[in-house]
Design a protein around this motif. Structure first.
Motif, PDB file in Angstrom:
ATOM      1  N   TYR A 244      84.431  23.663  36.746  1.00 40.52           N
ATOM      2  CA  TYR A 244      83.838  23.367  38.817  1.00 40.52           C
ATOM      3  C   TYR A 244      83.627  24.956  39.117  1.00 40.52           C
ATOM      4  O   TYR A 244      82.843  25.240  39.732  1.00 40.52           O
ATOM      5  CB  TYR A 244      85.043  22.790  38.694  1.00 40.52           C
ATOM      6  N   ARG A 245      84.753  25.443  39.364  1.00 41.42           N
ATOM      7  CA  ARG A 245      85.356  26.671  39.769  1.00 41.42           C
ATOM      8  C   ARG A 245      83.972  27.944  39.762  1.00 41.42           C
ATOM      9  O   ARG A 245      83.472  27.980  40.474  1.00 41.42           O
ATOM     10  CB  ARG A 245      86.677  27.349  39.393  1.00 41.42           C
TER      11      ARG A 245
ATOM     12  N   TRP B  67      81.374  22.589  49.095  1.00 44.00           N
ATOM     13  CA  TRP B  67      81.825  23.079  48.154  1.00 44.00           C
ATOM     14  C   TRP B  67      82.884  23.022  48.191  1.00 44.00           C
ATOM     15  O   TRP B  67      83.698  23.986  47.939  1.00 44.00           O
ATOM     16  CB  TRP B  67      80.997  24.350  47.976  1.00 44.00           C
ATOM     17  N   PRO B  68      84.134  21.810  48.480  1.00 43.16           N
ATOM     18  CA  PRO B  68      85.206  22.278  48.070  1.00 43.16           C
ATOM     19  C   PRO B  68      85.838  22.229  46.958  1.00 43.16           C
ATOM     20  O   PRO B  68      85.445  22.769  45.428  1.00 43.16           O
ATOM     21  CB  PRO B  68      85.683  20.400  48.240  1.00 43.16           C
ATOM     22  N   GLN B  69      86.861  22.751  47.090  1.00 40.19           N
ATOM     23  CA  GLN B  69      87.858  23.975  46.193  1.00 40.19           C
ATOM     24  C   GLN B  69      88.243  22.359  45.579  1.00 40.19           C
ATOM     25  O   GLN B  69      88.449  23.301  44.037  1.00 40.19           O
ATOM     26  CB  GLN B  69      89.211  24.453  46.936  1.00 40.19           C
ATOM     27  N   ASP B  70      88.662  21.153  45.816  1.00 42.52           N
ATOM     28  CA  ASP B  70      89.381  20.239  45.073  1.00 42.52           C
ATOM     29  C   ASP B  70      88.067  19.150  45.437  1.00 42.52           C
ATOM     30  O   ASP B  70      88.189  18.319  46.041  1.00 42.52           O
ATOM     31  CB  ASP B  70      90.566  19.421  45.575  1.00 42.52           C
TER      32      ASP B  70
ATOM     33  N   ARG C 255      80.651  26.302  41.565  1.00 40.07           N
ATOM     34  CA  ARG C 255      81.222  26.435  42.491  1.00 40.07           C
ATOM     35  C   ARG C 255      81.362  28.110  43.205  1.00 40.07           C
ATOM     36  O   ARG C 255      80.191  28.299  44.579  1.00 40.07           O
ATOM     37  CB  ARG C 255      82.656  26.359  43.590  1.00 40.07           C
ATOM     38  N   ALA C 256      81.533  29.230  42.363  1.00 37.42           N
ATOM     39  CA  ALA C 256      81.197  30.649  42.658  1.00 37.42           C
ATOM     40  C   ALA C 256      80.114  30.700  42.947  1.00 37.42           C
ATOM     41  O   ALA C 256      79.741  31.549  43.525  1.00 37.42           O
ATOM     42  CB  ALA C 256      81.688  31.045  42.191  1.00 37.42           C
TER      43      ALA C 256
ATOM     44  N   ARG D  39      77.274  28.463  46.123  1.00 36.99           N
ATOM     45  CA  ARG D  39      78.285  27.852  47.524  1.00 36.99           C
ATOM     46  C   ARG D  39      76.903  28.835  47.961  1.00 36.99           C
ATOM     47  O   ARG D  39      76.925  28.570  49.813  1.00 36.99           O
ATOM     48  CB  ARG D  39      79.957  28.188  47.712  1.00 36.99           C
TER      49      ARG D  39
END
Length: 842
Positions: free
Chosen positions: A809-810, A825-828, A813-814, A817
Motif C-alpha cells: 500500500y505504501r 489516503w490514510p497512512q494506516d 499511496r505515494a 495521493r
C-alpha cells in the motif's frame, strides 16, 4: 524313373526318409527346404512312386504350369502323362496322371464340389509362407476334411521360409522336416538411388526410382556374368523399365507377370541362347527356377491388395518388400552358381523393413472367403483352423455384400443361389453379375463382360468398359487370348446344370431387357453387367467429370476421358489416392438411372428426411439410391420429433453457439463451471461438449417447440441453464451462497464477482476496502482482488489483502495521493473507514 543325374543333385532327397516317416506316423508334416533343393518337384514324384496320388497346390498359374513341366521333364515325359496340371480354364491330365499340380483356387473349387477329394492320397501345399487367402482357406478346409471325413488324407505344408512352428501347431503338432540346401553364396551390393525419390503410394512409383533400377540392370550386366532377374512391383513398372532397356544390344529382355503369355512364361523357364534380362513381379520369388540367372536386381517394392471397407473400394498398393521377400529374391541368384543381388535401397534401411508380408486374410476383401466359408457350412469361419482369424469388421462388410446379392440369408447361411455362385469360381460380385446379367444381356455377352472384369484389361484399352470389350474382341494380344478362354469357360459353366441364371433370386429382380438380351446394345449391356457386379459404385454425375457413387464416395474421371459427359456411370475399377476425398475412375461403363435402380435395388430408400444441413433444418421427401438423391421435394409438415432430432444434430455439429447467450446466461454458466471445478458433483459440467450431450434435457420444452434455427435463438438460455442445477438434493439453493453474484465490501457496495478466469475476480476501488484485513472467499477459494484507482484503473492485484496493506500500500499511496488529492489516503488503511466518496471540502 526320375532322371538319375537330377536325383543326385537335389538336396531334398536326404530329407525324404524323415518326411515319409512323419506322414506315416502323423499324417501331416511341415517341410522347410531352401530354394533349389527340389521340394516342389522331387517330393511329389517320390511320394507318387510309393503309390500315392498327389495333388500339389501352387499359389500362381505360372508356378503350377512350371512345376508340372519340370516334373514331367524329370520323368522324361510330356505334361499330361504321369504329371499334369490344372489352372483356371485349362486342365492337362490323363488316366496315367498320378501327380497333378493345381492352383489353390482350383483346389478350393474342387473341395467345394467333392469334400472327400476322392482318389487323392497326399496334398502338398507349396509356398505356404506367402499366406495367400486361397491357400489359407484350402489348408483350413483340408484340416477339416482330415478331422471329420478322411483321417487318412496326408498333408504337407512346404516352404522355403515360413513360420514352421505355427504351421506345425495348425497341423495338429505335425513334425517339422528340414532339408539342408546347397545354395551358392550370394554377394549383396547396396545401390540406393543417388537423388531424391518420392515414396511409393497407391500404385504410384517414382519414375526416378525406375530409371535408377534400369541403370542398375545395366551396371549388373557390365559387372557380372549370367542372366539378370529384376524384381519390380507391377506390370506398369515392368513395361517402363523394359522401355528404358530397349536399346540393349545382344540382350533379350523378357517381361514376366501373371498376365504374361504362356509362350513368354515357357521361354523364361527354359535356358536362353544368349544373355537375358528377366523383369518380373513377385511371381518369380519362389516355386520357379529361372535357368541362367546369376544376378538379381531388387527394386525393394511389392504390390499387395488392400480394401477400404467403408467405401467398398479394393485396390493394389505399393509397399516396401519384407525382409523375407528380399531373402527369397536374393536366393534366385544362387540357385545354380555363386551370384550377386543389387538392392536398390540403403543398407541402413534394411533392418526397418517388415519381417514378413502381411497375411492376405488381414488386409484383403473377404467377400469371396466369406462365401466359401458359408458354402463349407461355417458362415463365421469360427470352426476353421486358420493361422490368423479374419478381422471382424472385414467379415461383417463381406457378409453385407453377400446378403445384398442373395448369396447368404440373414443368419449368414449359404442360399441355393449362393451355392451356385460359389461353384462358378468367381468373386461373388462377378458371380452375381454373370447369373443376373445373362437373362438381361445374353449368356455369351454376360460371360465376356465378366471375363473382362475378372482380369482388368491393359491400360491402353482405355477406361470405358464397352470400348475395352470391343478392343478385346478385336485384339490378337496375349490379354485377348486369355480373355477369350475365360469367357468360353464362364459361358460353359453358366450352361452347366445347377449354375443357371437368376432363377428369381432376390438380386435378379427386374424385367429382362430384350427378353434373351440379344437386342440390348453393347454399351447398355456393359453398363448393366458392371452395375450388377458393383451396385455400390453406380454413380451420378455432379458436373465437370465428377460423380457421386451410391456408397457415398466421390469419383473423378480423367480430363481426356470420354466418360465425362455421362449422366450415370457403373464404376468397375477405382482407387482413392492417399489424402484425397474422391476416387479416381480407372474403368467404368456408361449406364442410366433405370440400370442403377435395377442393380442397386437393395440400396433404394424413400421417405421423409429432416436433417441439419447448411446451418439450418432442411425437411424434404426423398427417394435415394444409397448416397445418391433421385427425387427430392420440400416437406412442409415434418414430424416434430424429426425436427427436434435435426436441431439436436445442429447443436452437435455447431455447438452451443447456435443459442443466444445473454450476459446473464454467460455469467451463470461461469458460476456453474467454477463450482464444478472446485466443488465437483452434484454441480453440473457445463463445457460445450457436456451442454450438447444433455441438450435434450435442459433445453426442453423450448427445443421441441422450435422448428428452425431461429427458434433456438429465442430460447431464454439463462432460465434453461437453471434446469441443470442440482434441485433434487437441495444443493441448488446454495448457489448464491457458494458462488454469489456479488459480494458486499466494507463501504457497503455490492460488487460483482467475475468467474470467467481460473480464480474469481473482485474489481473494487481501493478506498472501499479500507479496514478489511482478510481477502474475501467464495466456496473456500480466495478471490483475486483488483484494487482500482478513483478513476477505475487497476493499481494493484492481490489475493492477500493483509500482505498488501502491510507491504504494497505504501508505494501505491505515494503514487496516487498527489494525483487524487481529494480522496483519502490514510497512512494506516486497516484502521481507516472505508468510503465511496472524496474528502469533504474545507
Amino acid at each position: 524313373m526320375i532322371r538319375e543325374e537330377e536325383w543326385g543333385r537335389l538336396p531334398v532327397r536326404h530329407a525324404l526318409p524323415a518326411l515319409e516317416q512323419a506322414l506315416d506316423e502323423h499324417g501331416a508334416a511341415v517341410l522347410c527346404a531352401p530354394p533349389g533343393t527340389g521340394k516342389t518337384t522331387l517330393v511329389p514324384l517320390v511320394l507318387a512312386e510309393r503309390g500315392a496320388r498327389v495333388v500339389v497346390a501352387e499359389p500362381r498359374r505360372i508356378a503350377a504350369r512350371g512345376a508340372a513341366r519340370r516334373m514331367a521333364w524329370l520323368l522324361g515325359e510330356e505334361v499330361g502323362g504321369r504329371v499334369g496340371f490344372a489352372v483356371r480354364g485349362e486342365r492337362v491330365v490323363s488316366r496315367e496322371t498320378v501327380v497333378e499340380v493345381v492352383t489353390t483356387g482350383v483346389l478350393l473349387q474342387r473341395l467345394q464340389r467333392d469334400q472327400e477329394l476322392a482318389g487323392v492320397d497326399v496334398v502338398v501345399l507349396d509356398e505356404c509362407h506367402e499366406r495367400h487367402l486361397d491357400a489359407d482357406t484350402v489348408a483350413a478346409f483340408l484340416l477339416d476334411v482330415r478331422e471329420s471325413l478322411r483321417p487318412e488324407l496326408r498333408l504337407v505344408a512346404a516352404s522355403a521360409t515360413t513360420d514352421a512352428e505355427g504351421w506345425a501347431r495348425l497341423l495338429g503338432g505335425a513334425p517339422v522336416v528340414r532339408a539342408v540346401g546347397t545354395a551358392h553364396p550370394v554377394e549383396v551390393v547396396w545401390t540406393p538411388p543417388g537423388g531424391t525419390v518420392r515414396p511409393a503410394h497407391g500404385t504410384f512409383v517414382d519414375p526416378a526410382l525406375l530409371a535408377h533400377v534400369a541403370g542398375t540392370v545395366r551396371r549388373a550386366l557390365a559387372e557380372r556374368a549370367g542372366d539378370v532377374l529384376c524384381f519390380l512391383p507391377g506390370v506398369g513398372e515392368i513395361a517402363r523399365v523394359a522401355g528404358l532397356l530397349s536399346d540393349l544390344r545382344g540382350v533379350e529382355v523378357l517381361q514376366v507377370h501373371g498376365r504374361a503369355p504362356a509362350a513368354v512364361q515357357e521361354a523364361v523357364l527354359s535356358p536362353g541362347r544368349g544373355r537375358r534380362v528377366v523383369l518380373a513381379t513377385s511371381v518369380a520369388e519362389s516355386s520357379l527356377t529361372v535357368p541362367g540367372v546369376r544376378v538379381v536386381v531388387d527394386s525393394g517394392l511389392a504390390r499387395e491388395p488392400r480394401v477400404d471397407h467403408a467405401r467398398g473400394l479394393g485396390s493394389l498398393v505399393t509397399l516396401r518388400a519384407s525382409r523375407a521377400s528380399a531373402r527369397q529374391r536374393a536366393g534366385r541368384a544362387g540357385r545354380e552358381a555363386p551370384g550377386a543381388v543389387y538392392r536398390c535401397w540403403p543398407e541402413a534401411e534394411d533392418g526397418r523393413l517388415p519381417a514378413f508380408p502381411a497375411p492376405e486374410i488381414r488386409v484383403a476383401d473377404l467377400t469371396g472367403f466369406a462365401l466359401q466359408a458359408a458354402a463349407w457350412g461355417d458362415p463365421d469361419a469360427s470352426g476353421l483352423a486358420l493361422l490368423d482369424a479374419p478381422p471382424a469388421g472385414a467379415m461383417a462388410a463381406a457378409r453385407s455384400v453377400l446378403e445384398a446379392v442373395g448369396a447368404v440369408d440373414a443368419h449368414g447361411r449359404v442360399t441355393e443361389r449362393g451355392a451356385r455362385m460359389a461353384r462358378l469360381g468367381l468373386h461373388p460380385r462377378l458371380a452375381r453379375a454373370l447369373l443376373d446379367g445373362a437373362p438381361l444381356v445374353g449368356a455369351r455377352r454376360a460371360a465376356e463382360l465378366v471375363a473382362l472384369l475378372g482380369e482388368e484389361p491393359p491400360r491402353e484399352y482405355g477406361d470405358d468398359v464397352a470400348a475395352a470389350w470391343r478392343a478385346a474382341r478385336r485384339g490378337g494380344d496375349a490379354y485377348g487370348a486369355r480373355w477369350r478362354r475365360e469367357a468360353g469357360r464362364l459361358a460353359r459353366r453358366l450352361a452347366a446344370p445347377g449354375t443357371g441364371g437368376a432363377a428369381g433370386g432376390p438380386a435378379g429382380a427386374g424385367p429382362a431387357r430384350g427378353g434373351s438380351g440379344d437386342g440390348v446394345p453393347d454399351d447398355v449391356a456393359a453398363g448393366i453387367v458392371v452395375a450388377l457386379a458393383f451396385p455400390e459404385r453406380v454413380a451420378r454425375a455432379r458436373g465437370g467429370g465428377s460423380f457421386l457413387m451410391a456408397a457415398g464416395t466421390g469419383a473423378e474421371v480423367g480430363r481426356e476421358s470420354g466418360l465425362r459427359s455421362a449422366g450415370w456411370l457403373a464404376v468397375a475399377v477405382a482407387d482413392r489416392p492417399a489424402h484425397q476425398a474422391s476416387a479416381r475412375v480407372r474403368l467404368a461403363a456408361v449406364c442410366d438411372e433405370d440400370t442403377a435402380r435395377l442393380a442397386a435395388g437393395h440400396l433404394l430408400v424413400a421417405g421423409d428426411e429432416v436433417r441439419w444441413q447448411d446451418g439450418d433444418v432442411v425437411a424434404r421427401r426423398v427417394e435415394r439410391l444409397g448416397a445418391v438423391d433421385l427425387v427430392v421435394r420440400p416437406l412442409g409438415d415434418a414430424a416434430p420429433g424429426l425436427v427436434r432430432e435435426a436441431l439436436l444434430e445442429g447443436l452437435r455439429r455447431e455447438g452451443p453457439g447456435l443459442l443466444r447467450w445473454s450476459r446473464e446466461a454467460v455469467r451463470l454458466r461461469e458460476r456453474l463451471a467454477f463450482l464444478r471445478r472446485v466443488v465437483g458433483a452434484p454441480w453440473p459440467e457445463v463445457s460445450d461438449e457436456a451442454l450438447v450431450a444433455r441438450a435434450g434435457e435442459w433445453l426442453e420444452p423450448e427445443l421441441s417447440a422450435a422448428r428452425r434455427r431461429a427458434g433456438l435463438a429465442r430460447i431464454d438460455v439463462e432460465e434453461a441453464l437453471r434446469r441443470l442445477l442440482p434441485w433434487a438434493g437441495g444443493e441448488a439453493a446454495r448457489l448464491d451462497e457458494l458462488a454469489p453474484e456479488r459480494i458486499e465490501v466494507p463501504s457497503g457496495s455490492r460488487i460483482r464477482v467475475e468467474y470467467g478466469d481460473e480464480q474469481p475476480v473482485l474489481a473494487v476501488k481501493l478506498q472501499e476496502m479500507f479496514g478489511l484485513a482478510r481477502t474475501p472467499r467464495v466456496a473456500g477459494v480466495p478471490v483475486l482482488v483488483h484494487l482500482l484507482s478513483p478513476a477505475g484503473r487497476p493499481v494493484a492485484v492481490t489475493a492477500d489483502l493483509e500482505s498488501f496493506w502491510r507491504d504494497g500500500y505504501r508505494s501505491v499511496r505515494a503514487e496516487l495521493r498527489g494525483r487524487y488529492p481529494k480522496h483519502p489516503w490514510p497512512q494506516d488503511p486497516s484502521a481507516a473507514p472505508p468510503t465511496r466518496r472524496t474528502n469533504p471540502r474545507r
